[in-house]
Design a protein around this motif. Structure first.
Motif, PDB file in Angstrom:
ATOM      1  N   VAL A  86       2.441   1.910  -5.655  1.00  0.00           N
ATOM      2  CA  VAL A  86       3.818   1.529  -5.360  1.00  0.00           C
ATOM      3  C   VAL A  86       4.549   2.796  -4.980  1.00  0.00           C
ATOM      4  O   VAL A  86       4.486   3.796  -5.680  1.00  0.00           O
ATOM      5  N   PRO A  97      -1.052   3.146 -10.306  1.00  0.00           N
ATOM      6  CA  PRO A  97      -1.232   2.094 -11.310  1.00  0.00           C
ATOM      7  C   PRO A  97      -1.481   2.717 -12.676  1.00  0.00           C
ATOM      8  O   PRO A  97      -2.133   3.734 -12.805  1.00  0.00           O
ATOM      9  N   GLN A 164       9.120  -2.376 -12.338  1.00  0.00           N
ATOM     10  CA  GLN A 164       8.912  -3.775 -12.698  1.00  0.00           C
ATOM     11  C   GLN A 164       9.366  -4.694 -11.566  1.00  0.00           C
ATOM     12  O   GLN A 164       8.691  -5.678 -11.260  1.00  0.00           O
ATOM     13  N   VAL A 167       6.696  -4.480  -8.868  1.00  0.00           N
ATOM     14  CA  VAL A 167       5.503  -5.224  -9.247  1.00  0.00           C
ATOM     15  C   VAL A 167       5.736  -6.718  -9.062  1.00  0.00           C
ATOM     16  O   VAL A 167       4.872  -7.436  -8.550  1.00  0.00           O
ATOM     17  N   LYS A 171       3.675  -9.172  -6.595  1.00  0.00           N
ATOM     18  CA  LYS A 171       2.998 -10.382  -7.033  1.00  0.00           C
ATOM     19  C   LYS A 171       3.392 -11.581  -6.175  1.00  0.00           C
ATOM     20  O   LYS A 171       2.588 -12.485  -5.976  1.00  0.00           O
TER      21      LYS A 171
END
Length: 185
Positions: A86, A97, A164, A167, A171
């Protein structure tokens, strides 16, 4: 260690244009060019591992009778083995990660240190010190360290919240789009 495109193509018996195509698909990241060797492409150890995984996956597809490469399968294999990265675009800082656990661990350690410093500050304030000894310099230094720690904690909490969010966005992306983790559009 850097490996030239010529060496890897000979080793795997593939054409150089295949490697360049994999680069275009963002499967290898940023590839360096060697100025001492006619700007020939060179690959680092991590990229070599990725190249081997891509080659193995494609060879297995050929053994199964696939005439065309299933790019989705290759991307899934790369994502499974190497995960994603990221990128925080404002600072171009790469977050790998597993970094979130490290950040949370650091915040916990930092909070413990802050509590210890607060206790030391309270003890210094409540302690009767001999008149000739001046501890104000140490007290100010500890206050500055506490302030710095609190600012750092706030930044880390902001970074965790951003991670967060990233992520969650990752997703929600379709599997094809998820591969854009190198920070390119």
């Amino acid at each position: 260690m850097l490996t030239s495109i010529g060496k890897i193509t000979k080793e795997l018996a593939i054409e150089a244009h295949q490697l360049r195509e994999w680069e275009k698909r963002d499967w290898l990241g940023d590839v360096l060019k060697d100025p001492d060797n006619n700007n020939q492409r060179v690959y680092n150890d991590h990229q070599i591992k990725r190249i081997h995984l891509i080659h193995e996956t494609i060879q297995k597809q050929r053994e199964k009778g696939f005439k065309r490469t299933d790019f989705t399968e290759v991307e899934e294999k790369l994502f499974e083995k190497f995960g994603g990265e990221v990128t925080k675009r404002e600072s171009e800082m790469i977050i790998h990660p597993g970094s979130m656990e490290k950040i949370i661990e650091m915040i916990g350690l930092q909070q413990k240190m802050m509590m210890e410093m607060q206790l030391q500050i309270e003890n210094l304030q409540n302690k009767e010190l001999p008149a000739p000894i001046d501890h104000s310099q140490h007290f100010e230094e500890m206050k500055n360290q506490l302030k710095f720690s609190q600012e750092r904690e706030e930044k880390l909490i902001g970074l965790i919240e951003k991670l967060q969010d990233d992520v969650e966005k990752l997703k929600k992306m379709p599997p094809k789009s998820r591969w854009k983790f190198w920070g390119r559009q």
